[in-house]
Design a protein around this motif. Structure first.
Motif, PDB file in Angstrom:
ATOM      1  N   GLY A   1       4.387  -1.027 -13.016  1.00  0.00           N
ATOM      2  CA  GLY A   1       4.886   0.293 -13.355  1.00  0.00           C
ATOM      3  C   GLY A   1       4.043   0.987 -14.407  1.00  0.00           C
ATOM      4  N   VAL A   2       3.532   0.227 -15.359  1.00  0.00           N
ATOM      5  CA  VAL A   2       2.761   0.808 -16.451  1.00  0.00           C
ATOM      6  C   VAL A   2       1.352   1.177 -16.004  1.00  0.00           C
ATOM      7  CG1 VAL A   2       1.797   0.383 -18.741  1.00  0.00           C
ATOM      8  CG2 VAL A   2       4.099  -0.430 -18.192  1.00  0.00           C
ATOM      9  N   TYR A   3       0.680   0.251 -15.319  1.00  0.00           N
ATOM     10  CA  TYR A   3      -0.734   0.421 -15.000  1.00  0.00           C
ATOM     11  C   TYR A   3      -1.009   0.768 -13.539  1.00  0.00           C
ATOM     12  CZ  TYR A   3      -1.585  -1.874 -19.497  1.00  0.00           C
ATOM     13  OH  TYR A   3      -1.612  -2.185 -20.837  1.00  0.00           O
ATOM     14  N   ALA A   4      -0.005   0.753 -12.679  1.00  0.00           N
ATOM     15  CA  ALA A   4      -0.241   0.874 -11.233  1.00  0.00           C
ATOM     16  C   ALA A   4      -1.229  -0.183 -10.787  1.00  0.00           C
ATOM     17  CB  ALA A   4      -0.739   2.270 -10.868  1.00  0.00           C
ATOM     18  N   GLY A   5      -1.095  -1.385 -11.356  1.00  0.00           N
ATOM     19  CA  GLY A   5      -1.960  -2.497 -11.021  1.00  0.00           C
ATOM     20  C   GLY A   5      -1.178  -3.788 -11.042  1.00  0.00           C
ATOM     21  N   SER A   6      -1.869  -4.901 -11.157  1.00  0.00           N
ATOM     22  CA  SER A   6      -1.207  -6.192 -11.208  1.00  0.00           C
ATOM     23  C   SER A   6      -1.726  -6.974 -12.397  1.00  0.00           C
ATOM     24  CB  SER A   6      -1.440  -6.987  -9.912  1.00  0.00           C
ATOM     25  OG  SER A   6      -2.726  -7.579  -9.917  1.00  0.00           O
ATOM     26  N   SER A   7      -0.984  -8.006 -12.749  1.00  0.00           N
ATOM     27  CA  SER A   7      -1.372  -8.813 -13.897  1.00  0.00           C
ATOM     28  C   SER A   7      -2.656  -9.580 -13.646  1.00  0.00           C
ATOM     29  CB  SER A   7      -0.240  -9.776 -14.260  1.00  0.00           C
ATOM     30  OG  SER A   7       0.097 -10.607 -13.162  1.00  0.00           O
TER      31      SER A   7
ATOM     32  N   ALA B   1      -2.380  -5.810 -22.389  1.00  0.00           N
ATOM     33  CA  ALA B   1      -0.986  -5.790 -21.937  1.00  0.00           C
ATOM     34  C   ALA B   1      -0.016  -6.123 -23.059  1.00  0.00           C
ATOM     35  CB  ALA B   1      -0.800  -6.760 -20.775  1.00  0.00           C
ATOM     36  N   VAL B   2      -0.362  -7.116 -23.865  1.00  0.00           N
ATOM     37  CA  VAL B   2       0.524  -7.553 -24.954  1.00  0.00           C
ATOM     38  C   VAL B   2      -0.330  -7.834 -26.197  1.00  0.00           C
ATOM     39  CG1 VAL B   2       2.576  -8.404 -23.744  1.00  0.00           C
ATOM     40  CG2 VAL B   2       0.522  -9.804 -23.785  1.00  0.00           C
ATOM     41  N   PRO B   3      -0.852  -6.793 -26.842  1.00  0.00           N
ATOM     42  CA  PRO B   3      -1.743  -6.992 -27.995  1.00  0.00           C
ATOM     43  C   PRO B   3      -1.152  -7.876 -29.091  1.00  0.00           C
ATOM     44  CG  PRO B   3      -1.712  -4.683 -27.346  1.00  0.00           C
ATOM     45  CD  PRO B   3      -0.660  -5.371 -26.533  1.00  0.00           C
ATOM     46  N   PRO B   4       0.150  -7.735 -29.419  1.00  0.00           N
ATOM     47  CA  PRO B   4       0.674  -8.596 -30.488  1.00  0.00           C
ATOM     48  C   PRO B   4       0.649 -10.078 -30.126  1.00  0.00           C
ATOM     49  CG  PRO B   4       2.130  -6.718 -30.106  1.00  0.00           C
ATOM     50  CD  PRO B   4       1.170  -6.761 -28.974  1.00  0.00           C
ATOM     51  N   VAL B   5       0.854 -10.405 -28.845  1.00  0.00           N
ATOM     52  CA  VAL B   5       0.806 -11.809 -28.423  1.00  0.00           C
ATOM     53  C   VAL B   5      -0.603 -12.350 -28.594  1.00  0.00           C
ATOM     54  CG1 VAL B   5       1.035 -13.359 -26.447  1.00  0.00           C
ATOM     55  CG2 VAL B   5       2.776 -11.614 -26.865  1.00  0.00           C
TER      56      VAL B   5
ATOM     57  N   TYR C   1      -6.787  -1.773 -17.353  1.00  0.00           N
ATOM     58  CA  TYR C   1      -7.228  -2.395 -18.606  1.00  0.00           C
ATOM     59  C   TYR C   1      -7.523  -3.867 -18.356  1.00  0.00           C
ATOM     60  CZ  TYR C   1      -6.145   1.596 -21.639  1.00  0.00           C
ATOM     61  OH  TYR C   1      -6.158   2.821 -22.274  1.00  0.00           O
ATOM     62  N   GLY C   2      -8.672  -4.106 -17.743  1.00  0.00           N
ATOM     63  CA  GLY C   2      -9.030  -5.462 -17.361  1.00  0.00           C
ATOM     64  C   GLY C   2      -9.405  -6.336 -18.539  1.00  0.00           C
TER      65      GLY C   2
ATOM     66  N   ASP D   1      -7.050   3.729 -25.700  1.00  0.00           N
ATOM     67  CA  ASP D   1      -6.149   2.974 -26.574  1.00  0.00           C
ATOM     68  C   ASP D   1      -4.808   2.669 -25.931  1.00  0.00           C
ATOM     69  OD1 ASP D   1      -7.934   2.999 -28.891  1.00  0.00           O
ATOM     70  OD2 ASP D   1      -7.540   5.149 -28.932  1.00  0.00           O
ATOM     71  N   GLY D   2      -4.695   2.893 -24.637  1.00  0.00           N
ATOM     72  CA  GLY D   2      -3.446   2.682 -23.919  1.00  0.00           C
ATOM     73  C   GLY D   2      -3.147   3.889 -23.064  1.00  0.00           C
ATOM     74  N   ILE D   3      -2.355   3.694 -21.993  1.00  0.00           N
ATOM     75  CA  ILE D   3      -2.134   4.797 -21.064  1.00  0.00           C
ATOM     76  C   ILE D   3      -0.862   5.587 -21.347  1.00  0.00           C
ATOM     77  CG2 ILE D   3      -3.409   3.613 -19.247  1.00  0.00           C
ATOM     78  CD1 ILE D   3      -0.824   3.009 -17.890  1.00  0.00           C
ATOM     79  N   GLY D   4      -0.018   5.123 -22.268  1.00  0.00           N
ATOM     80  CA  GLY D   4       1.192   5.856 -22.592  1.00  0.00           C
ATOM     81  C   GLY D   4       0.908   7.044 -23.489  1.00  0.00           C
ATOM     82  N   VAL D   5       1.874   7.940 -23.588  1.00  0.00           N
ATOM     83  CA  VAL D   5       1.702   9.140 -24.410  1.00  0.00           C
ATOM     84  C   VAL D   5       1.402   8.797 -25.868  1.00  0.00           C
ATOM     85  CG1 VAL D   5       2.873  11.208 -25.286  1.00  0.00           C
ATOM     86  CG2 VAL D   5       3.037  10.605 -22.859  1.00  0.00           C
TER      87      VAL D   5
END
Length: 449
Positions: free
Chosen positions: A169-175, A183-187, A400-401, A427-431
């Motif tokens: 949903g976020v990237y129109a891609g797959s993991s 995908a999870v910078p804090p992790v 964001y590969g 820096d990310g695809i969200g607003v």
């Protein structure tokens, strides 16, 4: 003293935010021109009316725990327009049935085996529970594909049924094509700091469970924010496509596709990554080559207005696991999510992932039939829409590969003075992330004179 002239190529949220920040930095005399050939400014953000009701057909929400959008709304005098959702939760569609969205996860990565009980089999639950006992080969700076590390540590069911629904949903891609660091910078940061397992890293960054919504929206749709940015920036909109970018001793020349040239002292490229790479070809060829390494996906949204009283569940929507016999990758029950606004139910269905041609090649009529069929499959309800809207975004969703942050650093480092980048591939695809990139672009121009 002659007023400075700024060219902003691209009129999406990144370009409009950059124009606004330029105005704040350069003062009232600066001439700020936004070049965009679209029928309206806003790019991926697009507010429409469906059966007389306002509906964001592009991005509809932002993370309120990030400060960027609430802060901008306050600056623009729009703080009272921020909306909160009703509080209903999304569902997951996996193995041809609906599940509650698991708690205790970060973008689908579980913090314990019990979090995914019922969604994955017992062997996978046990594998998650045992993950902290297995050695984790991690070097600071590593950026594996999410599917690679999650599949290795937790198993393929976690990838398909928990992680992929979130990232598609976020990237129109797959993991399989998204890097963990994006995908999870804090992790990833916790792993860099020495977290002994993936489970430990996820637990360390679990968001607080206290009161307050995670997401927000804008009363009247994102169009309210876009219009406010246009007004506050005092920009001039030139509805033309820029085809050439050249530097000379006096600054920059931007040329449109009809051969007209416009002069500017500095330029912000805020177009999608494909056109940006083309414009960089002659002024920074090595940077252009890096930009062309960022793959893109296309997406299409079908908005439906269906009769009020249609028996839909009291949920905000449905995320779809990989491999399911549905066409949609996500369903948003907009009216249930944000509250009633009229005598219809508004529903959005999203289609298209990286590697497919659904958005580019599927006719509106077929998309509509898929949407109606998917709603019947998921909810057992046959709907007869009273209004329909289809909108496509072609090559607009960057992937964001693995190693993407390094590519972005190289992009920015390779720019000549007086040229800056903004966009959803940085820096990310969200607003919120697009606002960050726009601010960084203006800071770069100020620092380079």
């Amino acid at each position: 003293m002659t007023a400075k002239r700024y060219a902003v190529v691209g009129g999406g949220i990144s370009g409009l935010a950059a124009a606004y920040r330029l105005r704040r930095a350069a003062g009232p005399d600066a001439v700020i021109t936004v070049y965009d050939p679209a029928d309206r400014l806003g790019g991926i953000l697009r507010t429409e009316r469906l059966a007389g009701q306002v509906m964001d057909i592009g991005a509809e929400a932002f993370v309120v725990r990030r400060p960027e959008v609430p802060a901008l709304l306050r600056e623009l005098g729009l703080a009272d327009r921020q909306r909160v959702p009703t509080g209903v939760r999304p569902l997951l569609y996996s193995q041809a049935r609906l599940h509650q969205l698991p708690a205790g996860t970060v973008n689908g990565l579980p913090s314990q085996g019990a979090a995914l009980a019922g969604l994955v089999d017992e062997a996978t639950v046990a594998r998650i529970a045992a993950e902290p006992t297995r050695p984790l080969p991690w070097r600071p700076g590593d950026d594996p594909a999410v599917a690679a590390i999650v599949g290795d540590r937790f198993g393929p069911q976690v990838v398909a049924r928990s992680v992929d629904p979130m990232l598609s949903g976020v990237y129109a891609g797959s993991s399989a094509g998204i890097g963990l660091r994006s995908a999870v910078p804090p992790v990833a940061a916790e792993l860099d700091r020495g977290a002994p397992s993936l489970t430990a890293a996820v637990r360390a960054v679990l968001p607080p469970t206290g009161p307050g919504p995670v997401f927000g929206a804008i009363d009247g749709g994102y169009r309210v924010l876009l219009d406010a940015l246009v007004e506050a920036s005092g920009l001039v909109w030139a509805p033309t496509a820029i085809a050439e970018l050249r530097a000379d001793r006096r600054g920059w020349l931007v040329g449109d596709d009809e051969g007209t040239e416009y002069r500017a002292d500095a330029v912000v490229l805020a177009a999608p990554i494909g056109p940006t790479a083309d414009l960089l070809e002659h002024v920074a060829p090595e940077t252009a080559a890096i930009a062309k390494r960022i793959p893109v996906a296309s997406s299409v949204v079908v908005g439906l207005a269906i009769p009020g009283g249609t028996p839909l569940p009291e949920q905000s929507g449905v995320l779809v696991a990989s491999g399911e016999a549905l066409h949609a990758k996500a369903i948003t029950l907009s009216t249930r999510k944000w509250g009633p606004t009229g005598n219809v139910e508004l529903v959005r269905l999203s289609f298209g992932r990286h590697g497919d041609t659904i958005a580019a090649s599927t006719a509106d009529e077929r998309l509509l039939s898929w949407a109606v069929a998917d709603l019947e499959t998921v909810f057992g309800v046959r709907v007869d829409p009273v209004d329909v809207l289809v909108h496509r975004w072609l090559d607009a969703m960057p992937q964001y590969g693995p190693g993407h942050p390094r590519l972005v650093a190289q992009l920015r480092a390779g720019l000549p003075p007086g040229l800056a980048l903004a966009g959803n591939y940085l820096d990310g695809i969200g607003v919120p992330a697009c606002l960050v990139a726009a601010g960084r672009a203006v800071e770069h121009l100020r620092a380079s004179g």
